[in-house]
Design an enzyme around this catalytic site. Structure first.
Site, mmCIF file in Angstrom:
data_model
loop_
_atom_site.group_PDB
_atom_site.id
_atom_site.type_symbol
_atom_site.label_atom_id
_atom_site.label_comp_id
_atom_site.label_asym_id
_atom_site.label_seq_id
_atom_site.Cartn_x
_atom_site.Cartn_y
_atom_site.Cartn_z
ATOM 1 N N GLY A 1 -14.744 2.587 14.845
ATOM 2 C CA GLY A 1 -15.841 1.612 14.804
ATOM 3 C C GLY A 1 -15.543 0.352 15.608
ATOM 4 N N LYS B 1 3.097 0.821 3.241
ATOM 5 C CA LYS B 1 2.805 -0.235 4.211
ATOM 6 C C LYS B 1 2.880 -1.565 3.487
ATOM 7 C CE LYS B 1 -0.458 2.576 6.790
ATOM 8 N NZ LYS B 1 -1.828 2.973 6.596
ATOM 9 N N ARG C 1 -2.656 -2.030 -3.385
ATOM 10 C CA ARG C 1 -3.848 -1.212 -3.156
ATOM 11 C C ARG C 1 -3.763 0.005 -4.076
ATOM 12 N NH1 ARG C 1 -4.786 3.447 1.096
ATOM 13 N NH2 ARG C 1 -6.991 3.752 0.725
ATOM 14 N N HIS D 1 -12.635 3.281 0.360
ATOM 15 C CA HIS D 1 -12.609 2.224 1.377
ATOM 16 C C HIS D 1 -13.336 0.975 0.860
ATOM 17 C CE1 HIS D 1 -12.622 5.568 4.688
ATOM 18 N NE2 HIS D 1 -11.373 5.154 4.518
ATOM 19 N N GLU E 1 -8.042 -4.994 5.397
ATOM 20 C CA GLU E 1 -7.900 -4.689 3.976
ATOM 21 C C GLU E 1 -6.765 -5.487 3.332
ATOM 22 O OE1 GLU E 1 -8.900 -0.195 3.342
ATOM 23 O OE2 GLU E 1 -8.523 -0.514 5.460
ATOM 24 N N ARG F 1 -11.116 15.988 7.863
ATOM 25 C CA ARG F 1 -11.921 16.369 6.690
ATOM 26 C C ARG F 1 -13.320 16.781 7.123
ATOM 27 N NH1 ARG F 1 -10.865 10.899 3.749
ATOM 28 N NH2 ARG F 1 -8.647 10.816 4.215
ATOM 29 N N ASP G 1 -7.863 12.964 16.786
ATOM 30 C CA ASP G 1 -7.864 11.605 17.321
ATOM 31 C C ASP G 1 -8.985 11.448 18.340
ATOM 32 O OD1 ASP G 1 -7.126 9.352 19.115
ATOM 33 O OD2 ASP G 1 -5.388 9.254 17.785
ATOM 34 N N HIS H 1 -17.577 2.338 8.340
ATOM 35 C CA HIS H 1 -16.111 2.299 8.456
ATOM 36 C C HIS H 1 -15.697 3.635 9.054
ATOM 37 C CE1 HIS H 1 -11.945 1.358 6.818
ATOM 38 N NE2 HIS H 1 -11.858 2.644 7.139
ATOM 39 N N LEU H 2 -15.334 3.624 10.332
ATOM 40 C CA LEU H 2 -15.051 4.877 11.042
ATOM 41 C C LEU H 2 -13.608 4.877 11.516
ATOM 42 C CD1 LEU H 2 -18.305 4.854 13.245
ATOM 43 C CD2 LEU H 2 -18.026 5.839 10.955
ATOM 44 N N ASN I 1 0.874 -1.174 0.000
ATOM 45 C CA ASN I 1 0.000 0.000 0.000
ATOM 46 C C ASN I 1 0.915 1.229 0.000
ATOM 47 O OD1 ASN I 1 -1.731 2.084 0.531
ATOM 48 N ND2 ASN I 1 -2.647 1.171 2.352
HETATM 49 P P1 ADP Z 1 -7.040 5.235 9.248
HETATM 50 O O1 ADP Z 1 -8.228 5.834 8.564
HETATM 51 O O2 ADP Z 1 -5.848 6.126 9.312
HETATM 52 O O3 ADP Z 1 -6.736 3.798 8.849
HETATM 53 P P2 ADP Z 1 -7.863 4.009 11.762
HETATM 54 O O4 ADP Z 1 -8.851 3.077 11.192
HETATM 55 O O5 ADP Z 1 -6.617 3.458 12.361
HETATM 56 O O6 ADP Z 1 -7.497 5.175 10.779
HETATM 57 O O7 ADP Z 1 -8.627 4.865 12.903
HETATM 58 C C1 ADP Z 1 -8.026 5.899 13.599
HETATM 59 C C2 ADP Z 1 -9.033 6.438 14.598
HETATM 60 O O8 ADP Z 1 -9.411 5.391 15.510
HETATM 61 C C3 ADP Z 1 -8.512 7.587 15.455
HETATM 62 O O9 ADP Z 1 -9.491 8.600 15.573
HETATM 63 C C4 ADP Z 1 -8.320 6.938 16.807
HETATM 64 O O10 ADP Z 1 -8.482 7.833 17.864
HETATM 65 C C5 ADP Z 1 -9.431 5.918 16.804
HETATM 66 N N1 ADP Z 1 -9.178 4.898 17.824
HETATM 67 C C6 ADP Z 1 -8.219 3.963 17.857
HETATM 68 N N2 ADP Z 1 -8.270 3.253 19.006
HETATM 69 C C7 ADP Z 1 -9.306 3.777 19.735
HETATM 70 C C8 ADP Z 1 -9.892 3.507 21.009
HETATM 71 N N3 ADP Z 1 -9.414 2.540 21.783
HETATM 72 N N4 ADP Z 1 -10.954 4.252 21.397
HETATM 73 C C9 ADP Z 1 -11.436 5.230 20.628
HETATM 74 N N5 ADP Z 1 -10.937 5.541 19.408
HETATM 75 C C10 ADP Z 1 -9.888 4.835 18.973
#
Ligand code: ADP
Length: 396
Positions: free
Chosen positions: A332, A14, A90, A179, A383, A240, A282, A207-208, A7
């Site tokens: 998520g 990655k 990817r 995604h 993924e 965003r 975050d 997907h969050l 990726n």
């Molecule tokens: P990307 O879109 O970069 O792949 P990820 O799927 O890794 O992102 O998601 C990152 C988000 O997940 C960040 O907002 C992070 O704070 C949140 N996150 C990760 N672990 C936790 C947790 N234990 N509790 C709440 N949010 C979390």
């Protein structure tokens, strides 16, 4: 078969080496700061993470370092490159040209290049990854797996914008969605996990992560999704904005004396949870700030959850029903509070959350109560595994 999944981003890469038979990850890691200085992170299955600072002027040196690390006599996961039987890449944007994964040849490269202007930051980097792998591993089949492909089943009513139709006809301005590899993987997982009928089930995937998108999947086919021409559309994300009134662009540009690229920078990098809260993009930081009484952080989380719930409601209408809802990606999978708040808007669907289940972490799990009319699940996305499976399906 051993599949190397790549990726490639603009300054990072990655990778995972996956044995497709056992679906075990033999080694994984990333290269960061390509073109700046360079850092390789490498982790063999069952071993500690190794980090090496090394010059990586281009992606070529980065990929060479990954291959060297994979075949290192002491710490390598394989004895020689002959054990890499296929590479899965990817690719962010496949436009309307790619509706599924494909084996890469000159024609495919040319067509991906034609999609570059739809993803100017991502597709050129993806193409560099392809070219370097072809050069360093001649004869090894390479497969392209597109972020947009899964959404190509959307009907015109879902992908057309209310713009002059010439923009679609001449410039391909339409909703593509992203995604897709994750939405495809998670929607299949939830169907098999719950034993739903693959041909008639109606599921919604949330997907969050840093980037977030939601999709409606009916009988295994995507019928709508929140991201659009670019990954800027949809729900509020880490930095965003998601959906806004387009007239805001002109209004703020005048107030702040910004040009188009200045505005785009704000919408992509300074908005969303970061912009709303002024604290962080975050979710963990936001929740800590909200718990400490920060009103802006509280509102940011509320805006996100309310926005997700509205899309879920819209997709229930789009599919005329829903059997199951999946939460996936960083927020998520890990954030029970967000899941609970989103579902608190969905009581009219007969959804009830089991707080004990919702507090757990781990593999696929149901977090709704036994009598909830719609099943709500946490389904960890993968993924890389999805790319590996697609690759094997094409070259195996
Ligand atoms: P990307 O879109 O970069 O792949 P990820 O799927 O890794 O992102 O998601 C990152 C988000 O997940 C960040 O907002 C992070 O704070 C949140 N996150 C990760 N672990 C936790 C947790 N234990 N509790 C709440 N949010 C979390």
């Amino acid at each position: 078969m051993n599949v190397l999944v790549i990726n490639c981003g603009s300054s990072s890469l990655k990778y995972q080496l996956i044995n497709s038979d056992s679906e075990e990850v033999l080694a994984k890691g990333l290269c960061e700061r390509i073109g700046i200085d360079g850092r390789l992170v490498y982790q063999k299955q069952g071993a500690a993470k190794e980090e090496t600072e090394a010059a990586m002027p281009t992606h070529r040196e980065a990929i060479q370092m990954v291959l060297d690390a994979l075949t290192n006599k002491e710490t390598g996961a394989i004895a020689s490159l002959k054990e890499v039987e296929a590479v899965g890449h990817r690719i962010v944007h496949g436009g309307e040209k790619f509706t599924k994964s494909v084996i890469i040849n000159d024609e495919v490269i040319k067509t991906v290049e034609e999609c570059n202007e739809l993803a100017p930051l991502h597709n050129p980097a993806n193409l560099i990854g392809i070219r370097v792998c072809m050069e360093l591993m001649p004869g090894v089949p390479q497969v392209a797996v597109f972020d947009t492909a899964f959404h190509q089943t959307m009907p015109a009513k879902a992908y057309l914008y209310g713009l002059p139709i010439e923009y679609y006809k001449n410039y391909k301005v339409r909703r593509y969605g992203f995604h897709g590899t994750s939405h495809s993987f998670v929607s299949k997982e939830i169907v098999s996990f719950l034993g739903l009928d693959p041909d008639s089930s109606k599921v919604i995937v949330c997907h969050l992560g840093n980037g977030s998108s939601i999709s409606a999947v009916c009988g295994g086919k995507c019928v709508d999704t929140t991201m659009g021409l670019t990954p800027l559309e949809g729900v509020v994300m880490g930095t965003r904005s998601g959906n806004i009134d387009p007239a805001i662009v002109e209004y703020v540009a005048k107030k702040e004396n910004l040009d188009i690229s200045g505005i785009m920078n704000v919408l992509n990098k300074k908005s969303g949870l970061q912009g709303l809260s002024g604290v962080s993009s975050d979710m963990r930081d936001l929740e800590a700030a909200a718990d400490a009484g920060n009103e802006d952080a509280k509102n940011a989380i509320e805006v996100l959850c309310y926005g997700i719930a509205k899309f879920v409601g819209g997709y229930v209408a789009a599919m005329n029903g829903v059997d199951a809802i999946a939460f996936t990606a960083g927020i998520g999978e890990n954030d029970g509070r967000v899941r609970k708040t989103v579902c608190s808007y969905l009581g009219y669907l007969g959804i009830a959350i089991d707080d004990e289940a919702n507090a757990k972490r781990g593999e696929n799990m149901v977090i709704s109560t036994a009598d909830s009319k719609v099943k709500v699940c946490v389904i960890p996305t993968n993924e890389e595994l999805a790319i590996c499976r697609d690759t094997v399906a094409l070259v195996g």
